[in-house]
Scaffold this motif. Structure first.
Motif, PDB file in Angstrom:
ATOM      1  N   GLU A   6       0.679  -1.276   0.094  1.00  0.00           N
ATOM      2  CA  GLU A   6       0.031  -0.128  -0.172  1.00  0.00           C
ATOM      3  C   GLU A   6       0.911   1.362  -0.205  1.00  0.00           C
ATOM      4  OE1 GLU A   6      -4.070   1.859   2.204  1.00  0.00           O
ATOM      5  OE2 GLU A   6      -3.116   0.044   2.775  1.00  0.00           O
ATOM      6  N   VAL A   7       2.087   0.955   0.539  1.00  0.00           N
ATOM      7  CA  VAL A   7       2.973   2.298   0.704  1.00  0.00           C
ATOM      8  C   VAL A   7       3.371   2.948  -0.664  1.00  0.00           C
ATOM      9  CG1 VAL A   7       5.267   3.179   1.773  1.00  0.00           C
ATOM     10  CG2 VAL A   7       3.536   2.041   3.299  1.00  0.00           C
ATOM     11  N   PHE A   8       3.782   1.626  -1.193  1.00  0.00           N
ATOM     12  CA  PHE A   8       4.449   1.734  -2.644  1.00  0.00           C
ATOM     13  C   PHE A   8       3.469   1.687  -3.838  1.00  0.00           C
ATOM     14  CE2 PHE A   8       8.132   0.088  -0.585  1.00  0.00           C
ATOM     15  CZ  PHE A   8       8.946   1.210  -0.761  1.00  0.00           C
ATOM     16  N   LYS A   9       1.804   1.670  -3.310  1.00  0.00           N
ATOM     17  CA  LYS A   9       0.898   1.785  -4.466  1.00  0.00           C
ATOM     18  C   LYS A   9       1.183   0.540  -5.451  1.00  0.00           C
ATOM     19  CE  LYS A   9      -0.955   5.448  -2.791  1.00  0.00           C
ATOM     20  NZ  LYS A   9      -1.016   5.235  -1.332  1.00  0.00           N
ATOM     21  N   VAL A  10       1.596  -0.615  -5.214  1.00  0.00           N
ATOM     22  CA  VAL A  10       1.794  -1.507  -6.125  1.00  0.00           C
ATOM     23  C   VAL A  10       0.747  -2.667  -6.061  1.00  0.00           C
ATOM     24  CG1 VAL A  10       4.328  -1.358  -6.149  1.00  0.00           C
ATOM     25  CG2 VAL A  10       3.483  -2.941  -4.640  1.00  0.00           C
ATOM     26  N   PRO A  11       0.428  -3.345  -7.200  1.00  0.00           N
ATOM     27  CA  PRO A  11      -0.704  -4.435  -7.104  1.00  0.00           C
ATOM     28  C   PRO A  11      -0.367  -5.792  -6.271  1.00  0.00           C
ATOM     29  CG  PRO A  11       0.352  -4.205  -9.260  1.00  0.00           C
ATOM     30  CD  PRO A  11       0.917  -3.161  -8.443  1.00  0.00           C
ATOM     31  N   VAL A  12      -1.095  -6.364  -5.642  1.00  0.00           N
ATOM     32  CA  VAL A  12      -0.633  -7.549  -4.917  1.00  0.00           C
ATOM     33  C   VAL A  12      -1.722  -8.642  -5.663  1.00  0.00           C
ATOM     34  CG1 VAL A  12      -0.687  -8.793  -2.661  1.00  0.00           C
ATOM     35  CG2 VAL A  12      -0.118  -6.597  -2.866  1.00  0.00           C
ATOM     36  N   VAL A  13      -1.162  -9.765  -5.936  1.00  0.00           N
ATOM     37  CA  VAL A  13      -1.994 -10.747  -6.615  1.00  0.00           C
ATOM     38  C   VAL A  13      -1.786 -12.002  -5.700  1.00  0.00           C
ATOM     39  CG1 VAL A  13      -2.298 -12.246  -8.762  1.00  0.00           C
ATOM     40  CG2 VAL A  13      -1.457  -9.916  -8.970  1.00  0.00           C
ATOM     41  N   ILE A  14      -3.015 -12.675  -5.391  1.00  0.00           N
ATOM     42  CA  ILE A  14      -2.940 -14.021  -4.692  1.00  0.00           C
ATOM     43  C   ILE A  14      -3.684 -14.953  -5.639  1.00  0.00           C
ATOM     44  CG2 ILE A  14      -3.911 -15.281  -2.791  1.00  0.00           C
ATOM     45  CD1 ILE A  14      -3.779 -12.660  -1.236  1.00  0.00           C
ATOM     46  N   THR A  15      -2.855 -16.018  -5.714  1.00  0.00           N
ATOM     47  CA  THR A  15      -3.533 -17.313  -6.360  1.00  0.00           C
ATOM     48  C   THR A  15      -3.553 -18.507  -5.182  1.00  0.00           C
ATOM     49  OG1 THR A  15      -1.590 -18.074  -7.071  1.00  0.00           O
ATOM     50  CG2 THR A  15      -2.763 -16.787  -8.641  1.00  0.00           C
ATOM     51  N   GLU A  16      -4.422 -19.427  -5.405  1.00  0.00           N
ATOM     52  CA  GLU A  16      -4.656 -20.538  -4.646  1.00  0.00           C
ATOM     53  C   GLU A  16      -4.571 -21.742  -5.220  1.00  0.00           C
ATOM     54  OE1 GLU A  16      -6.977 -18.541  -0.825  1.00  0.00           O
ATOM     55  OE2 GLU A  16      -8.369 -19.259  -2.438  1.00  0.00           O
ATOM     56  N   GLN A  17      -3.801 -22.737  -4.920  1.00  0.00           N
ATOM     57  CA  GLN A  17      -3.890 -24.016  -5.496  1.00  0.00           C
ATOM     58  C   GLN A  17      -5.005 -24.773  -4.907  1.00  0.00           C
ATOM     59  OE1 GLN A  17      -1.505 -24.801  -7.642  1.00  0.00           O
ATOM     60  NE2 GLN A  17      -2.303 -26.747  -8.162  1.00  0.00           N
ATOM     61  N   VAL A  18      -6.131 -24.952  -5.928  1.00  0.00           N
ATOM     62  CA  VAL A  18      -7.118 -25.973  -5.874  1.00  0.00           C
ATOM     63  C   VAL A  18      -7.638 -25.570  -4.183  1.00  0.00           C
ATOM     64  CG1 VAL A  18      -8.321 -27.934  -6.251  1.00  0.00           C
ATOM     65  CG2 VAL A  18      -6.310 -27.391  -7.570  1.00  0.00           C
ATOM     66  N   PRO A  19      -8.015 -24.430  -3.782  1.00  0.00           N
ATOM     67  CA  PRO A  19      -8.202 -24.305  -2.393  1.00  0.00           C
ATOM     68  C   PRO A  19      -9.161 -25.130  -1.817  1.00  0.00           C
ATOM     69  CG  PRO A  19      -9.105 -22.270  -3.685  1.00  0.00           C
ATOM     70  CD  PRO A  19      -8.544 -23.241  -4.844  1.00  0.00           C
ATOM     71  N   LYS A  20     -10.266 -25.640  -2.573  1.00  0.00           N
ATOM     72  CA  LYS A  20     -11.304 -26.490  -1.986  1.00  0.00           C
ATOM     73  C   LYS A  20     -11.124 -27.995  -2.083  1.00  0.00           C
ATOM     74  CE  LYS A  20     -14.467 -23.079  -1.408  1.00  0.00           C
ATOM     75  NZ  LYS A  20     -13.934 -22.137  -0.314  1.00  0.00           N
ATOM     76  N   GLY A  21      -9.689 -28.274  -2.549  1.00  0.00           N
ATOM     77  CA  GLY A  21      -9.583 -29.640  -2.990  1.00  0.00           C
ATOM     78  C   GLY A  21      -9.014 -30.470  -1.563  1.00  0.00           C
ATOM     79  N   GLU A  22      -8.654 -31.615  -1.551  1.00  0.00           N
ATOM     80  CA  GLU A  22      -8.459 -32.419  -0.595  1.00  0.00           C
ATOM     81  C   GLU A  22      -6.963 -32.366  -0.014  1.00  0.00           C
ATOM     82  OE1 GLU A  22      -7.961 -37.148  -1.234  1.00  0.00           O
ATOM     83  OE2 GLU A  22      -9.289 -36.290  -2.571  1.00  0.00           O
ATOM     84  N   PHE A  23      -6.182 -31.601  -0.958  1.00  0.00           N
ATOM     85  CA  PHE A  23      -4.531 -31.540  -0.602  1.00  0.00           C
ATOM     86  C   PHE A  23      -4.113 -30.214  -0.094  1.00  0.00           C
ATOM     87  CE2 PHE A  23      -4.851 -35.127  -3.675  1.00  0.00           C
ATOM     88  CZ  PHE A  23      -4.406 -36.313  -2.915  1.00  0.00           C
ATOM     89  N   PHE A  24      -4.758 -29.241  -0.891  1.00  0.00           N
ATOM     90  CA  PHE A  24      -4.321 -27.827  -0.600  1.00  0.00           C
ATOM     91  C   PHE A  24      -5.313 -27.195   0.068  1.00  0.00           C
ATOM     92  CE2 PHE A  24      -2.877 -29.498  -4.694  1.00  0.00           C
ATOM     93  CZ  PHE A  24      -1.627 -29.624  -4.414  1.00  0.00           C
ATOM     94  N   ILE A  31      -2.931 -13.375   6.111  1.00  0.00           N
ATOM     95  CA  ILE A  31      -2.763 -12.711   4.668  1.00  0.00           C
ATOM     96  C   ILE A  31      -3.993 -12.197   4.297  1.00  0.00           C
ATOM     97  CG2 ILE A  31      -1.753 -13.239   2.355  1.00  0.00           C
ATOM     98  CD1 ILE A  31       0.191 -14.810   3.413  1.00  0.00           C
ATOM     99  N   LEU A  32      -4.910 -12.877   4.249  1.00  0.00           N
ATOM    100  CA  LEU A  32      -6.258 -12.496   3.719  1.00  0.00           C
ATOM    101  C   LEU A  32      -6.824 -11.190   4.250  1.00  0.00           C
ATOM    102  CD1 LEU A  32      -8.309 -15.611   2.483  1.00  0.00           C
ATOM    103  CD2 LEU A  32      -7.058 -14.149   1.065  1.00  0.00           C
ATOM    104  N   ASP A  33      -6.742 -11.233   5.573  1.00  0.00           N
ATOM    105  CA  ASP A  33      -7.199  -9.921   6.271  1.00  0.00           C
ATOM    106  C   ASP A  33      -6.236  -8.808   5.728  1.00  0.00           C
ATOM    107  OD1 ASP A  33      -8.956 -11.549   7.567  1.00  0.00           O
ATOM    108  OD2 ASP A  33      -7.626 -11.797   9.423  1.00  0.00           O
TER     109      ASP A  33
END
Length: 173
Positions: A6-24, A31-33
């Motif tokens: 936020e200080v640097f005004k840069v984008p943040v991208v989050i990806t999640e590996q099959v978040p509802k899967g049985e392994f991940f 971090i989400l907060d």
């Protein structure tokens, strides 16, 4: 890193590996907060993915639309998702910075190997503090005061991350 974005005004991208899967699992709440506090113009994701690297269509579109040439990577698993993302970005001509204190693996032995592989491929492997001061550049910048306060607050977190990564011997990565 999310806080300082936020200080640097840069984008943040989050990806999640099959978040509802049985392994991940989904991104941790801490971090989400923090992510949720960023302005909408800087917040992208979380995007679910099945691909191990994070260069999925949504991310590729964002990189192109915003003409992003330099990317900072941090996350898990260093030897799988982070490596594959770094390799794809490097192949696409991007400047890639990997935070040695911002990556991990379920197998700690994998981290130094992954960091070495990314460095050999052309990524800059550094620490979060080193990169952030490089981004800051000059203490006369108007962003320095909020930046310095944040760095002071986060100093112990950075130190703990490095101790966890390097152990008490100070082994280099």
């Amino acid at each position: 890193m999310v806080r300082v974005a936020e200080v640097f005004k840069v984008p943040v991208v989050i990806t999640e590996q099959v978040p509802k899967g049985e392994f991940f699992q989904a991104t941790v709440p801490e971090i989400l907060d923090r992510f949720a506090t960023l302005p909408e113009s800087q917040r992208f994701g979380p995007y679910p993915k099945t691909k191990f690297g994070m260069i999925i269509p949504e991310v590729e579109t964002l990189l192109n639309q915003k003409d992003i040439q330099s990317v900072v990577l941090f996350g898990v698993e260093s030897h799988i998702c982070v490596v594959q993302t770094a390799m794809a970005l490097l192949a696409g001509g991007k400047d890639v910075h990997v935070l040695s204190d911002g990556v991990s693996s379920i197998n700690a032995e994998e981290v130094p190997i992954a960091l070495a592989r990314m460095r050999q491929a052309g990524a800059s492997v550094t620490t979060s503090e080193s990169l952030l001061y490089e981004m800051m550049g000059d203490a006369s910048d108007s962003k320095f005061k909020p930046f310095a306060a944040l760095m002071k607050e986060e100093k112990s977190n950075i130190s703990e991350s490095l101790k966890s990564l390097l152990g008490s011997t100070g082994t280099s990565v």
